[in-house]
Design a protein around this motif. Structure first.
Motif, PDB file in Angstrom:
ATOM      1  N   ILE A 212       0.830  -1.199   0.000  1.00 41.30           N
ATOM      2  CA  ILE A 212       0.000   0.000   0.000  1.00 41.30           C
ATOM      3  C   ILE A 212       0.867   1.251   0.000  1.00 41.30           C
ATOM      4  CG2 ILE A 212      -1.599   1.341   1.419  1.00 41.30           C
ATOM      5  CD1 ILE A 212      -2.930  -1.288   2.202  1.00 41.30           C
ATOM      6  N   VAL A 213       1.920   1.251   0.809  1.00 45.83           N
ATOM      7  CA  VAL A 213       2.805   2.419   0.876  1.00 45.83           C
ATOM      8  C   VAL A 213       3.477   2.658  -0.472  1.00 45.83           C
ATOM      9  CG1 VAL A 213       4.897   3.340   1.933  1.00 45.83           C
ATOM     10  CG2 VAL A 213       3.191   2.199   3.353  1.00 45.83           C
ATOM     11  N   LEU A 214       3.985   1.600  -1.090  1.00 48.16           N
ATOM     12  CA  LEU A 214       4.626   1.739  -2.403  1.00 48.16           C
ATOM     13  C   LEU A 214       3.649   2.269  -3.439  1.00 48.16           C
ATOM     14  CD1 LEU A 214       6.972  -1.329  -3.016  1.00 48.16           C
ATOM     15  CD2 LEU A 214       7.504   1.079  -3.411  1.00 48.16           C
ATOM     16  N   THR A 215       2.438   1.757  -3.406  1.00 51.40           N
ATOM     17  CA  THR A 215       1.429   2.188  -4.378  1.00 51.40           C
ATOM     18  C   THR A 215       1.123   3.676  -4.222  1.00 51.40           C
ATOM     19  OG1 THR A 215       0.428  -0.012  -4.468  1.00 51.40           O
ATOM     20  CG2 THR A 215      -0.942   1.838  -5.143  1.00 51.40           C
ATOM     21  N   LEU A 216       0.926   4.115  -2.985  1.00 49.86           N
ATOM     22  CA  LEU A 216       0.605   5.517  -2.745  1.00 49.86           C
ATOM     23  C   LEU A 216       1.771   6.426  -3.128  1.00 49.86           C
ATOM     24  CD1 LEU A 216      -1.230   5.207   0.690  1.00 49.86           C
ATOM     25  CD2 LEU A 216      -2.264   5.524  -1.565  1.00 49.86           C
ATOM     26  N   LEU A 217       2.985   6.028  -2.770  1.00 53.06           N
ATOM     27  CA  LEU A 217       4.155   6.832  -3.134  1.00 53.06           C
ATOM     28  C   LEU A 217       4.321   6.910  -4.642  1.00 53.06           C
ATOM     29  CD1 LEU A 217       6.817   5.699  -0.501  1.00 53.06           C
ATOM     30  CD2 LEU A 217       5.771   7.958  -0.703  1.00 53.06           C
ATOM     31  N   THR A 218       4.065   5.812  -5.330  1.00 53.17           N
ATOM     32  CA  THR A 218       4.206   5.802  -6.795  1.00 53.17           C
ATOM     33  C   THR A 218       3.207   6.747  -7.443  1.00 53.17           C
ATOM     34  OG1 THR A 218       4.962   3.507  -6.715  1.00 53.17           O
ATOM     35  CG2 THR A 218       4.221   4.346  -8.845  1.00 53.17           C
ATOM     36  N   GLY A 219       1.977   6.757  -6.938  1.00 56.48           N
ATOM     37  CA  GLY A 219       0.988   7.676  -7.492  1.00 56.48           C
ATOM     38  C   GLY A 219       1.436   9.119  -7.396  1.00 56.48           C
ATOM     39  N   VAL A 220       1.960   9.504  -6.246  1.00 57.78           N
ATOM     40  CA  VAL A 220       2.425  10.886  -6.059  1.00 57.78           C
ATOM     41  C   VAL A 220       3.660  11.159  -6.907  1.00 57.78           C
ATOM     42  CG1 VAL A 220       3.362  12.531  -4.397  1.00 57.78           C
ATOM     43  CG2 VAL A 220       1.454  11.052  -3.749  1.00 57.78           C
ATOM     44  N   LEU A 221       4.614  10.236  -6.900  1.00 57.10           N
ATOM     45  CA  LEU A 221       5.877  10.463  -7.610  1.00 57.10           C
ATOM     46  C   LEU A 221       5.706  10.463  -9.125  1.00 57.10           C
ATOM     47  CD1 LEU A 221       8.210   8.348  -5.330  1.00 57.10           C
ATOM     48  CD2 LEU A 221       8.376  10.812  -5.729  1.00 57.10           C
ATOM     49  N   SER A 222       4.690   9.799  -9.638  1.00 55.58           N
ATOM     50  CA  SER A 222       4.466   9.838 -11.087  1.00 55.58           C
ATOM     51  C   SER A 222       4.126  11.246 -11.561  1.00 55.58           C
ATOM     52  CB  SER A 222       3.348   8.859 -11.478  1.00 55.58           C
ATOM     53  OG  SER A 222       2.084   9.295 -10.992  1.00 55.58           O
ATOM     54  N   ALA A 223       3.732  12.104 -10.614  1.00 52.05           N
ATOM     55  CA  ALA A 223       3.395  13.495 -10.948  1.00 52.05           C
ATOM     56  C   ALA A 223       4.453  14.475 -10.471  1.00 52.05           C
ATOM     57  CB  ALA A 223       2.052  13.855 -10.318  1.00 52.05           C
ATOM     58  N   ALA A 224       5.626  13.975 -10.086  1.00 49.96           N
ATOM     59  CA  ALA A 224       6.616  14.819  -9.425  1.00 49.96           C
ATOM     60  C   ALA A 224       7.780  15.234 -10.308  1.00 49.96           C
ATOM     61  CB  ALA A 224       7.152  14.093  -8.187  1.00 49.96           C
ATOM     62  N   PHE A 225       7.760  14.855 -11.597  1.00 48.58           N
ATOM     63  CA  PHE A 225       8.900  15.125 -12.478  1.00 48.58           C
ATOM     64  C   PHE A 225       8.496  16.068 -13.598  1.00 48.58           C
ATOM     65  CE2 PHE A 225       9.951  11.236 -10.348  1.00 48.58           C
ATOM     66  CZ  PHE A 225      11.326  11.275 -10.175  1.00 48.58           C
ATOM     67  N   GLY A 226       9.237  17.177 -13.722  1.00 49.85           N
ATOM     68  CA  GLY A 226       8.997  18.074 -14.845  1.00 49.85           C
ATOM     69  C   GLY A 226       9.432  17.492 -16.171  1.00 49.85           C
ATOM     70  N   ASN A 227      10.295  16.463 -16.119  1.00 53.82           N
ATOM     71  CA  ASN A 227      10.800  15.853 -17.358  1.00 53.82           C
ATOM     72  C   ASN A 227       9.723  15.143 -18.158  1.00 53.82           C
ATOM     73  OD1 ASN A 227      13.169  16.680 -16.210  1.00 53.82           O
ATOM     74  ND2 ASN A 227      14.171  14.693 -16.257  1.00 53.82           N
ATOM     75  N   PHE A 228       8.730  14.601 -17.474  1.00 60.00           N
ATOM     76  CA  PHE A 228       7.635  13.918 -18.163  1.00 60.00           C
ATOM     77  C   PHE A 228       6.390  14.023 -17.298  1.00 60.00           C
ATOM     78  CE2 PHE A 228       4.914  10.490 -19.518  1.00 60.00           C
ATOM     79  CZ  PHE A 228       4.975  10.624 -20.879  1.00 60.00           C
ATOM     80  N   PRO A 229       5.245  14.330 -17.935  1.00 56.74           N
ATOM     81  CA  PRO A 229       5.022  14.508 -19.375  1.00 56.74           C
ATOM     82  C   PRO A 229       5.245  15.929 -19.894  1.00 56.74           C
ATOM     83  CG  PRO A 229       2.947  14.579 -18.212  1.00 56.74           C
ATOM     84  CD  PRO A 229       3.989  14.315 -17.166  1.00 56.74           C
ATOM     85  N   LEU A 230       5.436  16.898 -18.985  1.00 59.78           N
ATOM     86  CA  LEU A 230       5.406  18.304 -19.395  1.00 59.78           C
ATOM     87  C   LEU A 230       6.479  18.662 -20.403  1.00 59.78           C
ATOM     88  CD1 LEU A 230       4.654  19.918 -15.925  1.00 59.78           C
ATOM     89  CD2 LEU A 230       3.076  19.614 -17.836  1.00 59.78           C
ATOM     90  N   LEU A 231       7.680  18.113 -20.264  1.00 61.58           N
ATOM     91  CA  LEU A 231       8.769  18.476 -21.166  1.00 61.58           C
ATOM     92  C   LEU A 231       8.458  18.106 -22.608  1.00 61.58           C
ATOM     93  CD1 LEU A 231      11.588  19.614 -21.568  1.00 61.58           C
ATOM     94  CD2 LEU A 231      12.525  17.371 -20.954  1.00 61.58           C
TER      95      LEU A 231
END
Length: 660
Positions: A212-231
């Motif tokens: 559960i912890v890994l799943t929740l962290l992954t959801g947040v971290l998938s939105a934490a990089f300016g490199n993708f998708p925004l770049l």
């Protein structure tokens, strides 16, 4: 236009991405979360491969997609009945399911709000060079029915151009009658805010198991990089890469599952391999460079698989035969690794664009590049220190443990490509290693989150586990556990803890890096009187073309000023649909000598040959700030060659009268 009015279009986009793939995956025996993670990748394959096969069978491409979906579903059902025995199918876990839904919802919100900020309006479009081709290619598919990767390339004067993304947008426009820019934004939005986090979570579960912890962290971290998708929405704009990279995590996870390296294997080997093979074509036809990245990422996996196969003697080998047979059993996996590396090395020399097109130069020192690779940043943007700490911790934990070093090596492979492309000198080594990506640093920067998200999530998980093991914290957890009364109360505490984890990680990761990326991308979508490709006056004029220009008319104009987008935005054919294409001597005569129609005997035959009737004059401002000439289209009114039909500010529409 309001965003709320586009909710039906988004639901249609979700249906387009999910329904065909869900059908095939369900009939293959896939259940639970993987069903939704696999569906988009399978759908993209069905659409893009169907578009390639349809003309070979003399079918309309949409009919071909539908027929391929039915046939593939039938094959999936037959194979599942034949070889689809499930292995270790887990019991239903409501807490894990709730965490999955919560994680995807959080990622959808965090990524989605950035994308809405970037777009500004539902019908906004990127004011960038590449978008001329992308938007016109969609109109080309709709007008000609030629949706094959090999047909779309002809629009640009090439024999091939990966068209899966264009096919998905064209299909959405055909089914909903939405405008092309709105449909583009819907497809990119779904790819980035739904397909990407689904794939990231699936990949993490394959690498590290259900948590559960890994799943929740992954959801947040998938939105934490300016490199993708925004770049990718800023640089280029590289729409096909948005879809291809969004698919890469789930395809990589499926490959790990097929190889037997996964932490959870629920389907027979036959089903696992067929699902993987069914996903790769769609990603390849979105953008083949992403498949090349997959091949490179699988090199450490191949070593890990060979190591696992050779550290123990198979149980079915008799004691008296363990000598020579054990040696043979330990040799063949390494022969396979060598063969795989050789095949990848060969593909690296042939599956690449021309060297003349790979002209991007290094942008920084090697030290800076390494720092950006580990911190998940690019292009000198601010570091999100929480992401950096989690990634560094994840790498440390992975390399410290014997069974997970290969996962850390996958990170090193992708990060290494970025270091090479952004900092190595322009020599043969750099060309060989990164020419696949045009030697373009942003393209490789966008791949780093594919490996950084799972590594950072793992780092956070391990750090929290370490923290929970500290005596003071452990004692506090025990007090909470014993202070609750029954499962409902304990469940409430768990919910509060999950919300707190997501809230804290969101606050710590949504920092300047992602904000800067969003603000930079937004500038590419702004429509202003001085926009680089299409200005407000020019768009106003384009929006009136359907009232002033017959449907079968052909227009000309300097394509570098945005006039060629009359095809995509106003459904009126222009002489040049792609900025880098060439269209022959007659077109060149018009570009260079139309104003001399009364004195140059070559002009009127050229006009007749090309059937050109109108001229769009968008001034001299070109998308890249250059001046490509087109002197024959300048000062036309002074020569009596044309008649002014309409004008919006400085944007003008002329009818050619000289040769009538």
């Amino acid at each position: 236009m309001s965003w709320w009015s586009e909710v039906p279009l988004f639901l249609a986009t979700a249906g387009l991405f999910l329904i065909p793939g869900l059908l095939v995956a369900w009939l293959s025996g896939v259940r639970g979360f993987p069903l939704f993670a696999f569906a988009p990748a399978l759908t993209v394959t069905l659409v893009s491969v169907g578009a390639v096969l349809a003309p070979l069978a003399g079918l309309n491409w949409i009919v071909g997609v539908g027929l391929l979906t039915v046939v593939t579903a039938g094959i999936a059902f037959a194979v599942q009945r034949w070889r689809g025995d499930a292995v270790g199918r887990p019991a239903r876990d409501w807490a894990n399911t709730a965490a999955l839904v919560f994680a995807v919802a959080v990622a959808f919100f965090l990524i989605g709000r950035r994308l809405l900020f970037v777009y500004g309006e539902p019908d906004a479009f990127s004011q960038t060079f590449d978008n001329v081709f992308h938007l016109n290619a969609i109109r080309y598919i709709m007008e000609t029915g030629a949706a094959s990767t090999f047909d779309v390339g002809r629009m640009a004067g090439n024999s091939y151009y990966p068209a899966a993304w264009h096919d998905m947008v064209a299909l959405l426009v055909e089914f909903t009658s939405a405008g092309i820019p709105v449909a583009v934004n819907a497809v990119n939005f779904f790819s980035a805010a739904v397909v990407w986090p689904l794939g990231c979570i699936y990949l993490v579960r394959q690498l590290f198991g259900r948590s559960i912890v890994l799943t929740l962290l992954t959801g947040v971290l998938s939105a934490a990089f300016g490199n993708f998708p925004l770049l990718m929405l800023d640089h280029g704009v590289l729409n096909p890469n948005v879809l291809a990279i969004a698919l890469l995590p789930v395809v990589f996870g499926a490959a790990i599952n097929a190889l037997g390296l996964s932490s959870e294997v629920h389907y027979s080997p036959t089903i696992r391999w067929l699902l993987l093979l069914a996903m790769i074509p769609g990603m390849t036809l979105s953008h083949p460079s992403t498949t090349m990245a997959l091949l490179a990422m699988l090199v450490p996996a191949a070593f890990a698989l060979a190591f696992r196969r050779t550290v123990t003697v198979p149980a079915d080998v008799p004691a008296e035969g363990q000598g020579s047979r054990t040696r043979a059993a330990k040799l063949w996996p390494w022969v396979g690794v060598a063969a795989y590396i050789g095949a990848v090395a060969y593909l690296w020399t042939v599956a690449r664009p021309l060297e003349a097109a790979s002209t991007w130069v290094p942008i920084q020192s090697t030290g800076q590049a390494i720092g950006e690779a580990v911190s998940g940043t690019a292009l000198g943007r601010p570091v999100t220190w929480t992401v950096f700490i989690l990634t560094a911790a994840g790498l440390a934990f992975l390399f410290a443990q014997r069974g997970t070093r290969w996962i850390g090596a996958v990170y090193v492979v992708i990060a290494g490509f970025y270091v090479v492309v952004s900092s190595f000198p322009q020599e043969d080594l750099r060309m060989y290693l990164t020419g696949v990506w045009y030697n373009d640093s942003p393209r490789l920067a966008a791949l780093i989150p594919v490996v950084a998200v799972p590594v950072a999530a793992y780092g956070g998980w391990k750090l929290l586990a370490w923290l929970a093991g500290l005596p003071l914290v452990a004692a506090g957890v025990d007090r909470i556990r014993h202070a609750t009364f029954g499962k409902p109360a304990y469940g409430a505490v768990a919910v509060v803890a999950a919300v707190a984890l997501v809230g804290a990680s969101t606050y710590l990761t949504q920092k300047d890096n992602i904000r800067d990326a969003a603000e930079s991308a937004q500038r590419s979508y702004l429509l202003t009187p001085e926009s680089g490709l299409i200005t407000t006056d020019e768009l106003e004029l384009l929006n009136r073309l359907d009232e002033e220009v017959p449907e079968d008319a052909v227009l000309t104009g300097n394509p570098w000023t945005g006039t060629s987008l009359a095809y995509a935005l106003a459904d009126r054919r222009t002489l040049q649909l792609h900025l880098l294409a060439t269209y022959g001597d007659d077109v060149d005569i018009i570009y260079n000598h139309l104003r001399d129609a009364s004195t140059d005997p070559e002009v009127c035959p050229a006009i007749e040959s090309t059937s050109v009737d109108y001229v769009l004059d968008f001034g001299r401002q070109e998308v890249h700030g250059y001046d490509h000439g087109f002197v024959g289209l300048q000062n036309l009114e002074e020569t009596g060659t044309v008649r002014l039909v309409d004008q919006a500010g400085d944007a003008k529409l002329y009818e050619i009268t000289a040769c009538k």
